[in-house]
Design a protein around this motif. Structure first.
Motif, mmCIF file in Angstrom:
data_model
loop_
_atom_site.group_PDB
_atom_site.id
_atom_site.type_symbol
_atom_site.label_atom_id
_atom_site.label_comp_id
_atom_site.label_asym_id
_atom_site.label_seq_id
_atom_site.Cartn_x
_atom_site.Cartn_y
_atom_site.Cartn_z
ATOM 1 N N VAL A 96 -18.440 4.471 19.192
ATOM 2 C CA VAL A 96 -17.149 5.157 19.122
ATOM 3 C C VAL A 96 -16.138 4.315 18.346
ATOM 4 N N LEU A 97 -16.350 2.991 18.366
ATOM 5 C CA LEU A 97 -15.430 2.140 17.618
ATOM 6 C C LEU A 97 -15.445 2.463 16.130
ATOM 7 N N GLY A 98 -16.576 2.957 15.661
ATOM 8 C CA GLY A 98 -16.689 3.344 14.258
ATOM 9 C C GLY A 98 -15.925 4.610 13.921
ATOM 10 N N LEU A 99 -15.387 5.269 14.929
ATOM 11 C CA LEU A 99 -14.523 6.438 14.693
ATOM 12 C C LEU A 99 -13.089 6.104 15.073
ATOM 13 N N PHE A 100 -12.965 5.425 16.193
ATOM 14 C CA PHE A 100 -11.643 5.139 16.735
ATOM 15 C C PHE A 100 -10.856 4.179 15.831
ATOM 16 N N ILE A 101 -11.460 3.041 15.480
ATOM 17 C CA ILE A 101 -10.694 2.061 14.693
ATOM 18 C C ILE A 101 -10.291 2.618 13.320
ATOM 19 N N PRO A 102 -11.232 3.217 12.567
ATOM 20 C CA PRO A 102 -10.775 3.722 11.272
ATOM 21 C C PRO A 102 -9.674 4.770 11.410
ATOM 22 N N PHE A 103 -9.750 5.573 12.470
ATOM 23 C CA PHE A 103 -8.702 6.592 12.619
ATOM 24 C C PHE A 103 -7.338 5.945 12.837
ATOM 25 N N ILE A 104 -7.282 4.982 13.766
ATOM 26 C CA ILE A 104 -6.009 4.313 14.028
ATOM 27 C C ILE A 104 -5.503 3.641 12.741
ATOM 28 N N ILE A 105 -6.398 2.926 12.070
ATOM 29 C CA ILE A 105 -5.950 2.207 10.871
ATOM 30 C C ILE A 105 -5.520 3.185 9.782
ATOM 31 N N VAL A 106 -6.304 4.234 9.576
ATOM 32 C CA VAL A 106 -5.996 5.071 8.413
ATOM 33 C C VAL A 106 -4.645 5.762 8.580
ATOM 34 N N VAL A 107 -4.264 6.033 9.811
ATOM 35 C CA VAL A 107 -2.990 6.719 10.010
ATOM 36 C C VAL A 107 -1.837 5.875 9.466
ATOM 37 N N TYR A 108 -1.767 4.610 9.901
ATOM 38 C CA TYR A 108 -0.627 3.849 9.399
ATOM 39 C C TYR A 108 -0.859 3.335 7.985
ATOM 40 N N TYR A 109 -2.147 3.181 7.628
ATOM 41 C CA TYR A 109 -2.459 2.742 6.264
ATOM 42 C C TYR A 109 -1.945 3.771 5.249
ATOM 43 N N LEU A 110 -2.158 5.043 5.561
ATOM 44 C CA LEU A 110 -1.707 6.099 4.652
ATOM 45 C C LEU A 110 -0.186 6.068 4.510
ATOM 46 N N TYR A 111 0.470 5.747 5.611
ATOM 47 C CA TYR A 111 1.932 5.699 5.554
ATOM 48 C C TYR A 111 2.388 4.577 4.607
ATOM 49 N N VAL A 112 1.814 3.374 4.796
ATOM 50 C CA VAL A 112 2.179 2.263 3.923
ATOM 51 C C VAL A 112 1.796 2.581 2.474
ATOM 52 N N GLU A 113 0.635 3.207 2.320
ATOM 53 C CA GLU A 113 0.197 3.599 0.970
ATOM 54 C C GLU A 113 1.233 4.502 0.308
ATOM 55 N N SER A 114 1.806 5.390 1.101
ATOM 56 C CA SER A 114 2.795 6.302 0.527
ATOM 57 C C SER A 114 4.057 5.542 0.113
ATOM 58 N N TRP A 115 4.338 4.413 0.754
ATOM 59 C CA TRP A 115 5.499 3.631 0.330
ATOM 60 C C TRP A 115 5.285 3.096 -1.083
ATOM 61 N N GLN A 401 -6.328 -7.139 14.882
ATOM 62 C CA GLN A 401 -6.593 -8.443 15.487
ATOM 63 C C GLN A 401 -7.459 -8.355 16.732
ATOM 64 N N ILE A 402 -7.504 -7.195 17.352
ATOM 65 C CA ILE A 402 -8.307 -7.076 18.564
ATOM 66 C C ILE A 402 -9.521 -6.159 18.366
ATOM 67 N N PHE A 403 -9.267 -4.897 17.940
ATOM 68 C CA PHE A 403 -10.401 -3.975 17.868
ATOM 69 C C PHE A 403 -11.414 -4.359 16.796
ATOM 70 N N LEU A 404 -10.953 -4.814 15.636
ATOM 71 C CA LEU A 404 -11.927 -5.183 14.596
ATOM 72 C C LEU A 404 -12.838 -6.330 15.048
ATOM 73 N N PRO A 405 -12.290 -7.425 15.615
ATOM 74 C CA PRO A 405 -13.198 -8.458 16.111
ATOM 75 C C PRO A 405 -14.133 -7.947 17.213
ATOM 76 N N VAL A 406 -13.625 -7.073 18.087
ATOM 77 C CA VAL A 406 -14.497 -6.522 19.124
ATOM 78 C C VAL A 406 -15.602 -5.675 18.491
ATOM 79 N N GLY A 407 -15.221 -4.850 17.530
ATOM 80 C CA GLY A 407 -16.213 -4.021 16.834
ATOM 81 C C GLY A 407 -17.259 -4.886 16.156
#
Ligand code: TRP
Length: 556
Positions: A96-115, A401-407
């Protein structure tokens, strides 16, 4: 399902470019300098390089190998691969980490990307020319429409560029693996590097403002040994290495799963890791940090960095462009290229989730993309409205800092211990055009997992500051220690939202597997994957050729 199996990379160069495109992005150019500054500059680099050698590179090879292997079994995402390797009911749930982490990251990543897209526009319209050290911070808050206290934040420009960014991203993923991504990387990457070199030269020759460029370099490159016992700095460095190399959540695994079984993974892994390290350490840090130190001084640079995980570049670079001939043009081009770099990275974050929807739920690509798009957009609403209240940085902290090392830890245990390093090593070296040093085998089996365990353990349990109390860094983080009172409810809200998301994804996984068991058509597929895992000896050769060759197009 069957349709997807025929999807393969058209050229070997294509997959390398795509993986490099996934890696080189906002992580190297924006996040790295900000992290380094946040952790005191010189304190950051030693843990960073240690993490790169002991975790980054070995794990990168592991993900390439695991992905290529998974693809041969017909799986493109972590839940499927973990299910196949562990052959236990709980295996898929770890995935599930392979779905959960990318989802969390992509949400804010897209926002920064739009900046970055927004800043390209601001540069092109001459907005940077009006800025100086006193105003450039305000430019950022104004662009985002940040309001303090309980007022919701948003600006028309910010929302327009965000919608545009979303539209472009989903347009790219709807066009398929090879075609869409490859084309983007091929033009944007070399251009971005070229421009970065020009910027680097300009920054290093800047006249003295608050400090000289060399004081900026000093700030970063003078090691601070005293910080080496701080688990938070180490986790920050490890997280940054994972983030920048795109490892720890299975994004590379998904890309590598479209490789052929005899395609090289060793050289490709090393190439993209080195390109990316160069981008981050040399360019990201030689541009953004020295520039910030020149204009604001070291203390203010650290303060700015603490205000936002990606923001240092947005403060420092407009001022650099003002010092350049044709600054408006160069600035616009720079942020536009950064946008493309971010695009190839965000696409790689969306892809595992998309592949999961298609493979394991049997959705068409259109349906998968629409559902994912709607989910991302829904999450972006609170994220945008709460800009400036620390929500983005809290999400970034937990995810990276937490989920990626755990994954990563879970991936290693499954790869090196459950699959076994004998198979694992064969998977890494099969088809390799580079001799991977044997020491990597032992690093993957012993050093990397122990190191990750030790870091996460000390973050969780060791008192952060024995002089002032017995709380660990983790406990302080969980109790929102040091967070402004007014922002606490927002951070709690976003943490609850993340928890609910994880739970929902776990339920989705359960449904996906129920559905598969109901479908007789899946049976041979599952049996083949299981046989492949059981195969003694040379795992890559034992895999049913019929499964692998099904739908295999002729080599270009
Ligand atoms: N590596 C990208 C960057 O530095 C971000 C990214 C893309 C990523 N795919 C990932 C991070 C997968 C972690 C995992 O900008």
């Amino acid at each position: 399902m069957a349709g997807r199996k025929s999807e393969r990379w058209a050229t070997r160069m294509g997959v390398m470019l795509a993986v490099a495109g996934s890696a080189i992005g906002l992580g190297a150019f924006l996040r790295f300098p900000t992290q380094a500054a946040q952790h005191g500059g010189g304190a950051f680099l030693i843990p960073y390089f240690v993490a790169l050698l002991l975790l980054g590179l070995p794990l990168m090879w592991m993900e390439w190998a695991l992905g290529r292997m998974g693809g041969v079994w017909g799986h493109h995402t972590l839940p499927g691969i973990f299910d196949a390797v562990t052959r236990a009911r709980w295996g898929k749930y770890l995935g599930v980490l392979g779905l959960f982490i990318p989802f969390i990251i992509v949400v804010y990543y897209l926002y920064v990307e739009s900046w970055t897209l927004g800043y390209a526009f601001l540069a092109a319209t001459g907005e940077f020319a009006n800025q100086n050290t006193a105003t450039v911070n305000g430019l950022h808050t104004q662009y985002l429409g940040v309001r303090d206290g309980s007022a919701l934040s948003w600006s028309l420009a910010g929302v327009i560029f965000l919608l545009l960014t979303l539209a472009i991203n989903f347009w790219v993923i709807c066009r398929g693996a090879a075609a869409g991504i490859e084309k983007f990387s091929r033009i944007a990457m070399p251009l971005l590097f070229l421009l970065a070199i020009i910027l680097m030269v300009r920054v290093l020759t800047l006249p003295r403002a608050v400090a000289t460029p060399f004081e900026g370099l000093d700030f970063l490159w003078t090691p601070d040994i005293s910080a080496l016992t701080n688990p938070t700095v180490w986790l920050a460095a490890v997280g940054q290495v994972f983030f920048t190399l795109s490892i720890g959540l299975g994004a590379i695994i998904t890309y590598a799963s479209y490789l052929r079984k005899d395609d090289d993974v060793a050289l490709s892994g090393l190439t993209s890791a080195s390109l990316n390290t160069m981008a981050g350490v040399i360019m990201g840090a030689t541009i953004a940090i020295p520039a910030a130190v020149v204009f604001f001084g070291a203390a203010a640079t650290m303060r700015y960095a603490e205000g936002g995980s990606f923001s240092l570049g947005f403060f420092a670079l407009p001022l650099v462009f003002n010092e350049m001939a044709s600054g408006a043009l160069v600035g616009a081009l720079w942020f536009l290229l950064l946008f493309f770099a971010g695009l190839t990275a965000s696409v790689s974050l969306l892809r595992p989730i998309l592949a999961f929807f298609q493979d394991e739920l049997g959705w068409t690509r259109g349906k998968a993309a629409s559902v994912l798009g709607a989910l991302v957009a829904a999450y972006l609403v609170p994220l945008v409205l709460l800009t400036g209240k620390g929500v983005l940085d809290d999400m970034d902290f937990w995810a990276v800092q937490i989920f990626l090392p755990v994954g990563a830890l879970i991936e290693i245990i499954i790869f090196a211990w459950l699959l076994g390093m004998k198979h694992g090593w064969e998977a890494i070296t099969a088809g390799a055009r580079l001799r991977v040093p044997v020491v990597v085998k032992y690093v993957l089996q012993y050093v990397a997992p122990l190191l990750l365990l030790a870091l996460l353990g000390s973050w969780l349990f060791v008192p952060d500051d024995p002089k002032t109390g017995a709380l660990s860094a983790a406990a302080k983080m969980m109790m929102l220690d040091g967070v402004a009172e007014a922002n606490k409810p927002y951070l709690i809200f976003c943490r609850v939202l993340m928890g609910v998301t994880l739970l929902a994804l776990l339920l989705l996984l359960r449904r996906a597997w129920r559905r598969k068991l109901d479908q007789p058509a899946m049976a041979p597929h599952i049996a083949a994957a299981e046989a492949a895992v059981d195969a003694p000896g040379h795992i890559m050769e034992e895999i049913t050729p019929a499964l692998f060759d099904a739908g295999r197009p002729d080599r270009a």
